[in-house]
Write an enzyme that holds these catalytic residues in place. Sequence first.
Site, short mmCIF file in Angstrom:
data_model
loop_
_atom_site.label_atom_id
_atom_site.label_comp_id
_atom_site.label_asym_id
_atom_site.label_seq_id
_atom_site.Cartn_x
_atom_site.Cartn_y
_atom_site.Cartn_z
CG HIS A 1 8.30 5.24 -11.09
ND1 HIS A 1 7.28 6.16 -10.98
CD2 HIS A 1 8.15 4.64 -12.28
CE1 HIS A 1 6.54 6.10 -12.08
NE2 HIS A 1 7.03 5.18 -12.88
CG HIS B 1 3.24 -2.01 -5.81
ND1 HIS B 1 2.89 -1.04 -4.88
CD2 HIS B 1 4.30 -2.66 -5.27
CE1 HIS B 1 3.69 -1.10 -3.84
NE2 HIS B 1 4.55 -2.08 -4.05
CD GLU C 1 -0.43 0.51 -2.29
OE1 GLU C 1 -0.91 1.16 -3.25
OE2 GLU C 1 0.59 -0.19 -2.41
CE1 TYR D 1 -2.77 8.29 -8.79
CE2 TYR D 1 -3.74 6.22 -9.49
CZ TYR D 1 -2.69 6.93 -8.93
OH TYR D 1 -1.57 6.26 -8.52
CG HIS E 1 -5.39 -1.55 -4.89
ND1 HIS E 1 -5.02 -0.33 -5.40
CD2 HIS E 1 -6.43 -1.96 -5.66
CE1 HIS E 1 -5.78 -0.02 -6.45
NE2 HIS E 1 -6.64 -1.00 -6.62
CG HIS F 1 -2.36 -2.18 -6.65
ND1 HIS F 1 -1.94 -3.02 -5.66
CD2 HIS F 1 -1.68 -1.02 -6.46
CE1 HIS F 1 -1.06 -2.42 -4.88
NE2 HIS F 1 -0.87 -1.19 -5.36
#
Length: 437
Positions: free
Chosen positions: A290, A333, A339, A348, A363, A369
Amino acid sequence: MIEYMSGFGNEHISEDPRCPGALPEGQNNPQVCPYGLYAEQLSGSAFTCPRPTNKRSWLYRILPSVCHKPFKPLKEGHLTHDWDEIEPDPNQLRWKPFEIPKAPQNKMDFVSGLHTLCGAGEPRGRNGIAIHIFVCNTSMINRCLYNSDGDFLIVPQQGKLLITTEFGKMLVEPNEICVIQQGMRFSVEVFGETRGYILEVYGAHFELPDLGPIGANGLANPRDFLVPVAWYEDRQVPGGYTVISKYQGKLFTAQQDYSPYNVVAWHGNYTPYKYHLEKFMVINAVAFDHADPSIFTVLTAKTTRAGVALADFVIFPPRWGVANNTFRPPYYHRNCMSEFMGLIKGHYEAKEEGFQPGGGSLHSMMTPHGPDADCFEKASKAKLEPERVADGTMAFMFESSLSLAVTKWGLQTSNRLDKNYYKCWEPLKSHFNPKCK
Protein backbone atom coordinates in the site's frame (compact mmCIF):
# COMPACT_ATOMS: atom_id res chain seq x y z
CA MET A 1 -27.91 28.30 -14.33
CA ILE A 2 -25.24 29.24 -11.79
CA GLU A 3 -21.90 30.31 -13.26
CA TYR A 4 -18.44 29.90 -11.76
CA MET A 5 -14.81 30.81 -12.30
CA SER A 6 -12.15 28.09 -12.02
CA GLY A 7 -8.86 27.88 -10.16
CA PHE A 8 -7.65 27.34 -6.60
CA GLY A 9 -6.35 30.45 -4.83
CA ASN A 10 -6.40 32.52 -8.02
CA GLU A 11 -6.65 36.28 -8.24
CA HIS A 12 -10.20 36.60 -9.55
CA ILE A 13 -12.21 39.62 -10.63
CA SER A 14 -15.97 39.61 -10.96
CA GLU A 15 -18.79 42.10 -11.35
CA ASP A 16 -22.52 41.60 -11.69
CA PRO A 17 -23.35 42.13 -15.41
CA ARG A 18 -26.20 44.44 -14.40
CA CYS A 19 -23.54 47.00 -13.40
CA PRO A 20 -20.71 46.92 -15.93
CA GLY A 21 -17.63 48.83 -14.83
CA ALA A 22 -18.43 48.49 -11.12
CA LEU A 23 -14.82 47.55 -10.35
CA PRO A 24 -12.62 50.63 -9.89
CA GLU A 25 -9.77 50.85 -12.39
CA GLY A 26 -6.19 51.00 -11.22
CA GLN A 27 -6.83 51.23 -7.48
CA ASN A 28 -8.73 49.54 -4.68
CA ASN A 29 -10.18 52.46 -2.76
CA PRO A 30 -10.96 55.53 -4.90
CA GLN A 31 -12.41 58.67 -3.38
CA VAL A 32 -15.71 57.86 -5.09
CA CYS A 33 -16.44 54.30 -6.27
CA PRO A 34 -18.43 53.60 -9.47
CA TYR A 35 -22.21 53.56 -8.97
CA GLY A 36 -21.76 55.18 -5.56
CA LEU A 37 -20.62 51.89 -4.00
CA TYR A 38 -18.61 51.44 -0.81
CA ALA A 39 -15.18 49.73 -0.89
CA GLU A 40 -14.56 47.15 1.83
CA GLN A 41 -11.57 44.84 2.25
CA LEU A 42 -11.99 41.33 3.67
CA SER A 43 -8.63 40.10 4.99
CA GLY A 44 -8.02 36.38 5.46
CA SER A 45 -4.42 36.79 6.61
CA ALA A 46 -2.20 39.29 8.38
CA PHE A 47 -1.26 42.22 6.15
CA THR A 48 2.41 41.25 6.41
CA CYS A 49 2.12 37.57 5.46
CA PRO A 50 4.44 36.46 2.65
CA ARG A 51 2.86 36.94 -0.76
CA PRO A 52 2.13 33.20 -1.33
CA THR A 53 0.01 33.08 1.85
CA ASN A 54 -1.46 36.58 1.76
CA LYS A 55 -5.24 36.36 1.40
CA ARG A 56 -7.61 39.27 0.84
CA SER A 57 -10.47 40.42 -1.37
CA TRP A 58 -11.98 43.84 -2.06
CA LEU A 59 -15.77 44.03 -2.08
CA TYR A 60 -17.75 46.87 -3.68
CA ARG A 61 -21.13 47.00 -1.99
CA ILE A 62 -24.25 49.10 -1.71
CA LEU A 63 -23.80 49.51 2.06
CA PRO A 64 -20.78 48.46 4.14
CA SER A 65 -21.24 45.52 6.49
CA VAL A 66 -20.65 47.76 9.51
CA CYS A 67 -24.28 48.98 9.32
CA HIS A 68 -25.99 46.81 11.93
CA LYS A 69 -27.31 46.98 15.47
CA PRO A 70 -25.15 45.63 18.37
CA PHE A 71 -24.63 41.89 18.69
CA LYS A 72 -26.47 39.95 21.38
CA PRO A 73 -25.90 36.37 22.57
CA LEU A 74 -27.83 33.57 20.84
CA LYS A 75 -28.39 30.22 22.45
CA GLU A 76 -26.07 27.95 20.50
CA GLY A 77 -27.89 24.65 21.04
CA HIS A 78 -25.49 21.79 20.41
CA LEU A 79 -22.66 23.93 19.03
CA THR A 80 -19.70 23.96 21.42
CA HIS A 81 -15.95 24.10 21.85
CA ASP A 82 -16.04 22.87 25.47
CA TRP A 83 -13.92 19.75 25.22
CA ASP A 84 -14.05 19.04 28.97
CA GLU A 85 -17.80 18.57 29.40
CA ILE A 86 -17.40 14.78 29.54
CA GLU A 87 -14.60 12.33 30.35
CA PRO A 88 -12.28 11.28 27.49
CA ASP A 89 -13.07 8.02 25.69
CA PRO A 90 -10.21 6.22 23.87
CA ASN A 91 -12.43 3.48 22.45
CA GLN A 92 -13.14 2.90 18.79
CA LEU A 93 -16.33 4.87 18.21
CA ARG A 94 -18.92 4.49 15.48
CA TRP A 95 -22.16 6.38 14.97
CA LYS A 96 -25.30 5.26 13.18
CA PRO A 97 -26.67 7.76 10.63
CA PHE A 98 -27.53 10.99 12.39
CA GLU A 99 -31.26 11.65 12.48
CA ILE A 100 -32.78 14.50 10.49
CA PRO A 101 -35.71 16.23 12.20
CA LYS A 102 -39.05 16.08 10.46
CA ALA A 103 -40.71 19.26 9.20
CA PRO A 104 -43.04 20.99 9.87
CA GLN A 105 -43.18 19.62 13.43
CA ASN A 106 -39.55 20.59 14.08
CA LYS A 107 -38.26 23.16 11.61
CA MET A 108 -34.50 23.42 11.68
CA ASP A 109 -32.22 25.39 9.38
CA PHE A 110 -28.47 25.07 8.82
CA VAL A 111 -27.50 27.15 11.87
CA SER A 112 -29.95 25.62 14.35
CA GLY A 113 -29.01 22.18 12.94
CA LEU A 114 -25.30 22.43 13.81
CA HIS A 115 -24.16 19.75 16.27
CA THR A 116 -20.55 19.52 17.45
CA LEU A 117 -19.30 15.94 17.54
CA CYS A 118 -15.65 16.34 18.57
CA GLY A 119 -12.69 18.66 18.45
CA ALA A 120 -9.57 20.07 20.12
CA GLY A 121 -7.90 23.40 20.70
CA GLU A 122 -9.78 26.66 20.98
CA PRO A 123 -10.54 29.57 18.70
CA ARG A 124 -9.11 32.34 20.89
CA GLY A 125 -5.65 30.83 20.57
CA ARG A 126 -6.19 30.36 16.81
CA ASN A 127 -5.17 26.72 16.90
CA GLY A 128 -7.61 23.84 16.73
CA ILE A 129 -10.36 22.05 14.88
CA ALA A 130 -13.95 20.99 15.39
CA ILE A 131 -16.04 18.39 13.58
CA HIS A 132 -19.75 19.16 13.31
CA ILE A 133 -22.77 17.34 11.94
CA PHE A 134 -25.50 19.42 10.33
CA VAL A 135 -29.08 18.24 9.94
CA CYS A 136 -31.79 20.55 8.62
CA ASN A 137 -35.12 20.63 6.81
CA THR A 138 -35.74 24.32 6.13
CA SER A 139 -33.90 27.17 4.48
CA MET A 140 -32.33 30.16 6.17
CA ILE A 141 -34.79 33.02 5.64
CA ASN A 142 -33.46 36.54 6.22
CA ARG A 143 -30.62 35.00 8.21
CA CYS A 144 -26.93 34.69 7.40
CA LEU A 145 -23.96 33.25 9.28
CA TYR A 146 -20.31 34.14 9.36
CA ASN A 147 -17.59 32.33 11.26
CA SER A 148 -15.14 34.60 13.09
CA ASP A 149 -13.28 31.55 14.43
CA GLY A 150 -12.15 29.77 11.28
CA ASP A 151 -12.97 28.05 8.00
CA PHE A 152 -15.85 25.63 7.34
CA LEU A 153 -15.24 22.70 4.99
CA ILE A 154 -18.77 21.47 4.25
CA VAL A 155 -19.47 17.92 3.02
CA PRO A 156 -23.15 17.42 2.12
CA GLN A 157 -24.29 13.80 2.40
CA GLN A 158 -28.03 14.02 1.75
CA GLY A 159 -29.76 16.86 -0.06
CA LYS A 160 -28.25 19.68 -2.06
CA LEU A 161 -27.32 23.10 -0.67
CA LEU A 162 -27.86 26.38 -2.48
CA ILE A 163 -25.36 28.61 -0.72
CA THR A 164 -25.57 32.36 -1.17
CA THR A 165 -22.42 34.26 -0.22
CA GLU A 166 -21.21 37.82 -0.49
CA PHE A 167 -19.24 36.66 -3.56
CA GLY A 168 -22.15 34.98 -5.32
CA LYS A 169 -24.06 31.70 -5.31
CA MET A 170 -22.91 28.05 -5.25
CA LEU A 171 -24.98 24.88 -5.65
CA VAL A 172 -23.31 22.11 -3.68
CA GLU A 173 -24.61 18.54 -3.99
CA PRO A 174 -23.57 15.24 -2.37
CA ASN A 175 -20.17 14.16 -3.72
CA GLU A 176 -19.16 17.81 -3.82
CA ILE A 177 -17.57 19.88 -1.06
CA CYS A 178 -17.32 23.58 -0.44
CA VAL A 179 -15.17 25.79 1.76
CA ILE A 180 -16.52 28.97 3.35
CA GLN A 181 -13.52 30.81 4.72
CA GLN A 182 -13.29 32.84 7.92
CA GLY A 183 -15.49 35.93 8.00
CA MET A 184 -17.53 35.26 4.85
CA ARG A 185 -21.28 35.72 5.25
CA PHE A 186 -23.46 32.99 3.80
CA SER A 187 -26.97 31.54 3.87
CA VAL A 188 -28.04 27.96 3.08
CA GLU A 189 -31.18 27.07 1.16
CA VAL A 190 -32.27 23.41 1.26
CA PHE A 191 -34.87 21.41 -0.65
CA GLY A 192 -35.97 18.83 1.90
CA GLU A 193 -34.31 16.73 4.57
CA THR A 194 -30.61 17.51 4.46
CA ARG A 195 -27.55 16.19 6.30
CA GLY A 196 -23.79 16.47 6.15
CA TYR A 197 -20.46 16.94 7.86
CA ILE A 198 -18.31 20.00 8.61
CA LEU A 199 -14.61 20.24 9.34
CA GLU A 200 -13.80 23.56 11.02
CA VAL A 201 -10.20 24.74 11.36
CA TYR A 202 -9.00 27.59 13.56
CA GLY A 203 -5.85 29.49 12.63
CA ALA A 204 -5.10 28.07 9.19
CA HIS A 205 -6.63 27.99 5.73
CA PHE A 206 -6.98 24.93 3.53
CA GLU A 207 -4.34 24.44 0.84
CA LEU A 208 -3.65 21.92 -1.87
CA PRO A 209 -1.07 19.39 -0.62
CA ASP A 210 2.43 19.47 -2.05
CA LEU A 211 2.94 16.77 -4.68
CA GLY A 212 6.68 16.08 -4.30
CA PRO A 213 7.81 13.17 -6.50
CA ILE A 214 4.29 12.85 -7.97
CA GLY A 215 5.19 15.86 -10.10
CA ALA A 216 3.17 18.76 -11.39
CA ASN A 217 -0.22 17.04 -11.80
CA GLY A 218 -2.44 14.74 -9.79
CA LEU A 219 -4.74 14.44 -6.80
CA ALA A 220 -7.00 17.53 -6.73
CA ASN A 221 -5.99 19.75 -9.64
CA PRO A 222 -6.34 23.53 -9.16
CA ARG A 223 -8.40 24.03 -12.33
CA ASP A 224 -11.27 21.93 -10.92
CA PHE A 225 -12.04 24.25 -8.00
CA LEU A 226 -14.91 26.63 -8.72
CA VAL A 227 -15.49 30.13 -7.36
CA PRO A 228 -18.84 31.99 -7.56
CA VAL A 229 -19.35 35.04 -9.75
CA ALA A 230 -20.62 38.34 -8.39
CA TRP A 231 -24.36 38.58 -7.76
CA TYR A 232 -26.15 41.20 -5.70
CA GLU A 233 -29.57 42.05 -4.37
CA ASP A 234 -30.57 45.57 -3.33
CA ARG A 235 -33.22 44.42 -0.88
CA GLN A 236 -34.55 46.24 2.16
CA VAL A 237 -35.77 44.12 5.07
CA PRO A 238 -37.85 46.41 7.29
CA GLY A 239 -38.66 43.57 9.68
CA GLY A 240 -34.98 42.98 10.26
CA TYR A 241 -32.32 40.81 8.68
CA THR A 242 -30.46 38.65 11.21
CA VAL A 243 -26.67 38.40 10.99
CA ILE A 244 -25.28 35.53 13.08
CA SER A 245 -21.65 35.57 14.15
CA LYS A 246 -19.82 32.51 15.46
CA TYR A 247 -17.31 34.16 17.77
CA GLN A 248 -15.05 32.39 20.30
CA GLY A 249 -17.17 29.29 19.92
CA LYS A 250 -20.48 30.98 20.70
CA LEU A 251 -23.23 32.50 18.58
CA PHE A 252 -24.32 36.13 18.52
CA THR A 253 -26.98 37.92 16.47
CA ALA A 254 -27.30 41.45 15.15
CA GLN A 255 -30.15 43.04 13.21
CA GLN A 256 -29.91 45.16 10.09
CA ASP A 257 -32.43 46.55 7.61
CA TYR A 258 -30.94 45.23 4.37
CA SER A 259 -29.63 42.08 2.71
CA PRO A 260 -25.89 41.46 3.24
CA TYR A 261 -25.67 40.13 -0.33
CA ASN A 262 -25.29 43.61 -1.76
CA VAL A 263 -21.81 43.15 -3.29
CA VAL A 264 -21.97 44.38 -6.90
CA ALA A 265 -18.35 43.57 -7.74
CA TRP A 266 -15.25 42.11 -6.11
CA HIS A 267 -11.65 41.13 -6.78
CA GLY A 268 -9.07 39.15 -4.84
CA ASN A 269 -7.84 35.70 -3.87
CA TYR A 270 -9.85 35.17 -0.67
CA THR A 271 -13.10 33.54 -1.76
CA PRO A 272 -15.48 30.69 -1.07
CA TYR A 273 -15.08 27.73 -3.43
CA LYS A 274 -16.40 24.28 -4.26
CA TYR A 275 -14.99 21.05 -5.71
CA HIS A 276 -16.48 17.85 -7.16
CA LEU A 277 -14.86 14.74 -5.69
CA GLU A 278 -15.17 12.86 -8.99
CA LYS A 279 -12.51 15.21 -10.37
CA PHE A 280 -9.87 13.72 -8.04
CA MET A 281 -6.98 12.09 -9.94
CA VAL A 282 -6.22 8.97 -7.92
CA ILE A 283 -2.61 7.87 -7.34
CA ASN A 284 -2.28 4.26 -6.24
CA ALA A 285 0.05 1.26 -5.80
CA VAL A 286 0.45 -0.76 -9.01
CA ALA A 287 3.03 -3.36 -7.93
CA PHE A 288 2.67 -4.51 -4.30
CA ASP A 289 1.78 -3.26 -0.82
CA HIS A 290 0.00 0.00 0.00
CA ALA A 291 0.88 3.59 -0.39
CA ASP A 292 -0.17 5.41 2.77
CA PRO A 293 -3.66 6.99 2.65
CA SER A 294 -2.07 10.43 2.47
CA ILE A 295 -2.01 9.90 -1.32
CA PHE A 296 -5.79 10.53 -1.20
CA THR A 297 -5.50 14.01 0.37
CA VAL A 298 -7.72 16.62 -1.29
CA LEU A 299 -7.00 19.60 0.99
CA THR A 300 -4.73 20.22 3.96
CA ALA A 301 -4.53 22.84 6.69
CA LYS A 302 -0.91 22.96 7.77
CA THR A 303 0.76 23.53 11.13
CA THR A 304 4.12 25.23 11.58
CA ARG A 305 5.76 21.79 11.73
CA ALA A 306 6.78 20.60 8.28
CA GLY A 307 4.59 17.74 7.05
CA VAL A 308 2.27 17.77 10.08
CA ALA A 309 -1.30 18.83 9.39
CA LEU A 310 -3.71 20.59 11.67
CA ALA A 311 -6.28 18.81 9.52
CA ASP A 312 -6.34 16.86 6.25
CA PHE A 313 -9.41 16.13 4.14
CA VAL A 314 -8.90 12.70 2.56
CA ILE A 315 -11.22 10.69 0.28
CA PHE A 316 -11.37 7.04 -0.77
CA PRO A 317 -12.80 7.21 -4.30
CA PRO A 318 -13.53 4.50 -6.87
CA ARG A 319 -10.27 3.12 -8.30
CA TRP A 320 -8.52 -0.01 -9.54
CA GLY A 321 -6.82 -2.44 -7.15
CA VAL A 322 -3.98 -4.34 -8.85
CA ALA A 323 -1.31 -4.91 -6.19
CA ASN A 324 0.25 -8.39 -6.32
CA ASN A 325 0.77 -10.62 -3.26
CA THR A 326 -0.92 -7.96 -1.15
CA PHE A 327 -3.70 -7.76 1.39
CA ARG A 328 -5.58 -5.06 -0.49
CA PRO A 329 -8.02 -3.53 2.02
CA PRO A 330 -6.69 -0.94 4.49
CA TYR A 331 -4.15 -2.43 6.86
CA TYR A 332 -4.43 -2.71 10.64
CA HIS A 333 -3.17 0.50 12.13
CA ARG A 334 -2.32 2.51 15.22
CA ASN A 335 -1.78 6.16 14.43
CA CYS A 336 -0.31 9.24 16.11
CA MET A 337 -3.12 11.18 14.38
CA SER A 338 -6.88 11.26 15.02
CA GLU A 339 -9.06 9.81 12.26
CA PHE A 340 -12.73 10.66 11.78
CA MET A 341 -14.40 8.76 8.92
CA GLY A 342 -17.65 9.61 7.18
CA LEU A 343 -19.54 8.02 4.32
CA ILE A 344 -21.35 9.98 1.64
CA LYS A 345 -22.69 7.00 -0.30
CA GLY A 346 -22.19 3.27 -0.83
CA HIS A 347 -20.32 0.81 1.39
CA TYR A 348 -16.82 1.32 2.79
CA GLU A 349 -14.52 -1.47 1.62
CA ALA A 350 -13.11 -2.36 5.06
CA LYS A 351 -16.47 -2.47 6.87
CA GLU A 352 -19.36 -3.22 4.56
CA GLU A 353 -21.77 -3.70 7.45
CA GLY A 354 -22.51 -1.20 10.20
CA PHE A 355 -20.73 1.81 8.71
CA GLN A 356 -23.52 3.64 6.90
CA PRO A 357 -23.96 6.83 4.86
CA GLY A 358 -24.71 9.72 7.17
CA GLY A 359 -22.94 8.06 10.10
CA GLY A 360 -19.31 8.20 11.13
CA SER A 361 -16.47 6.71 13.13
CA LEU A 362 -13.61 8.06 15.23
CA HIS A 363 -10.35 6.25 15.85
CA SER A 364 -8.41 8.33 18.33
CA MET A 365 -4.66 8.63 18.76
CA MET A 366 -3.03 5.20 19.04
CA THR A 367 -6.40 3.43 19.20
CA PRO A 368 -6.05 0.33 16.98
CA HIS A 369 -8.38 -0.11 14.04
CA GLY A 370 -8.63 -1.87 10.71
CA PRO A 371 -10.74 -4.27 8.63
CA ASP A 372 -13.48 -6.22 10.37
CA ALA A 373 -13.25 -9.99 10.63
CA ASP A 374 -15.36 -10.68 7.56
CA CYS A 375 -13.32 -8.33 5.40
CA PHE A 376 -10.05 -9.91 6.59
CA GLU A 377 -11.16 -13.46 5.82
CA LYS A 378 -12.48 -12.59 2.36
CA ALA A 379 -9.46 -10.52 1.35
CA SER A 380 -6.98 -13.11 2.63
CA LYS A 381 -8.50 -15.77 0.36
CA ALA A 382 -9.41 -13.67 -2.66
CA LYS A 383 -7.95 -14.37 -6.09
CA LEU A 384 -5.72 -11.39 -6.85
CA GLU A 385 -6.94 -10.06 -10.15
CA PRO A 386 -7.36 -6.44 -11.23
CA GLU A 387 -10.58 -5.28 -9.56
CA ARG A 388 -12.60 -2.14 -9.20
CA VAL A 389 -12.55 -0.88 -5.63
CA ALA A 390 -15.24 1.31 -4.08
CA ASP A 391 -17.45 1.65 -7.16
CA GLY A 392 -20.58 3.59 -6.21
CA THR A 393 -18.95 4.63 -2.96
CA MET A 394 -17.41 7.75 -1.47
CA ALA A 395 -15.90 7.58 1.99
CA PHE A 396 -13.80 10.36 3.45
CA MET A 397 -11.59 11.09 6.44
CA PHE A 398 -10.92 14.18 8.53
CA GLU A 399 -7.46 13.50 9.97
CA SER A 400 -5.77 15.73 12.55
CA SER A 401 -2.55 15.88 14.53
CA LEU A 402 -4.65 16.99 17.52
CA SER A 403 -6.12 14.60 20.09
CA LEU A 404 -9.88 15.00 19.69
CA ALA A 405 -12.37 15.09 22.55
CA VAL A 406 -15.92 13.88 21.90
CA THR A 407 -18.81 16.04 23.09
CA LYS A 408 -21.61 14.99 25.38
CA TRP A 409 -23.95 15.27 22.38
CA GLY A 410 -21.77 12.83 20.46
CA LEU A 411 -21.46 10.27 23.24
CA GLN A 412 -24.89 10.53 24.84
CA THR A 413 -27.47 13.07 23.67
CA SER A 414 -27.50 12.12 19.98
CA ASN A 415 -28.32 8.52 20.91
CA ARG A 416 -26.58 7.40 17.70
CA LEU A 417 -23.46 5.80 19.17
CA ASP A 418 -23.11 2.15 18.12
CA LYS A 419 -22.18 0.42 21.37
CA ASN A 420 -21.55 -2.86 19.56
CA TYR A 421 -18.86 -1.51 17.25
CA TYR A 422 -16.05 -3.40 19.00
CA LYS A 423 -17.76 -6.69 18.20
CA CYS A 424 -16.83 -6.47 14.50
CA TRP A 425 -13.28 -7.53 15.46
CA GLU A 426 -14.18 -10.23 18.00
CA PRO A 427 -14.42 -13.05 15.40
CA LEU A 428 -10.78 -12.49 14.35
CA LYS A 429 -8.89 -15.66 15.16
CA SER A 430 -5.27 -16.73 15.27
CA HIS A 431 -3.88 -18.32 12.09
CA PHE A 432 -0.46 -18.82 13.64
CA ASN A 433 1.25 -22.15 12.83
CA PRO A 434 4.92 -22.43 13.87
CA LYS A 435 5.35 -25.39 11.48
CA CYS A 436 4.12 -23.53 8.42
CA LYS A 437 6.17 -20.61 7.11
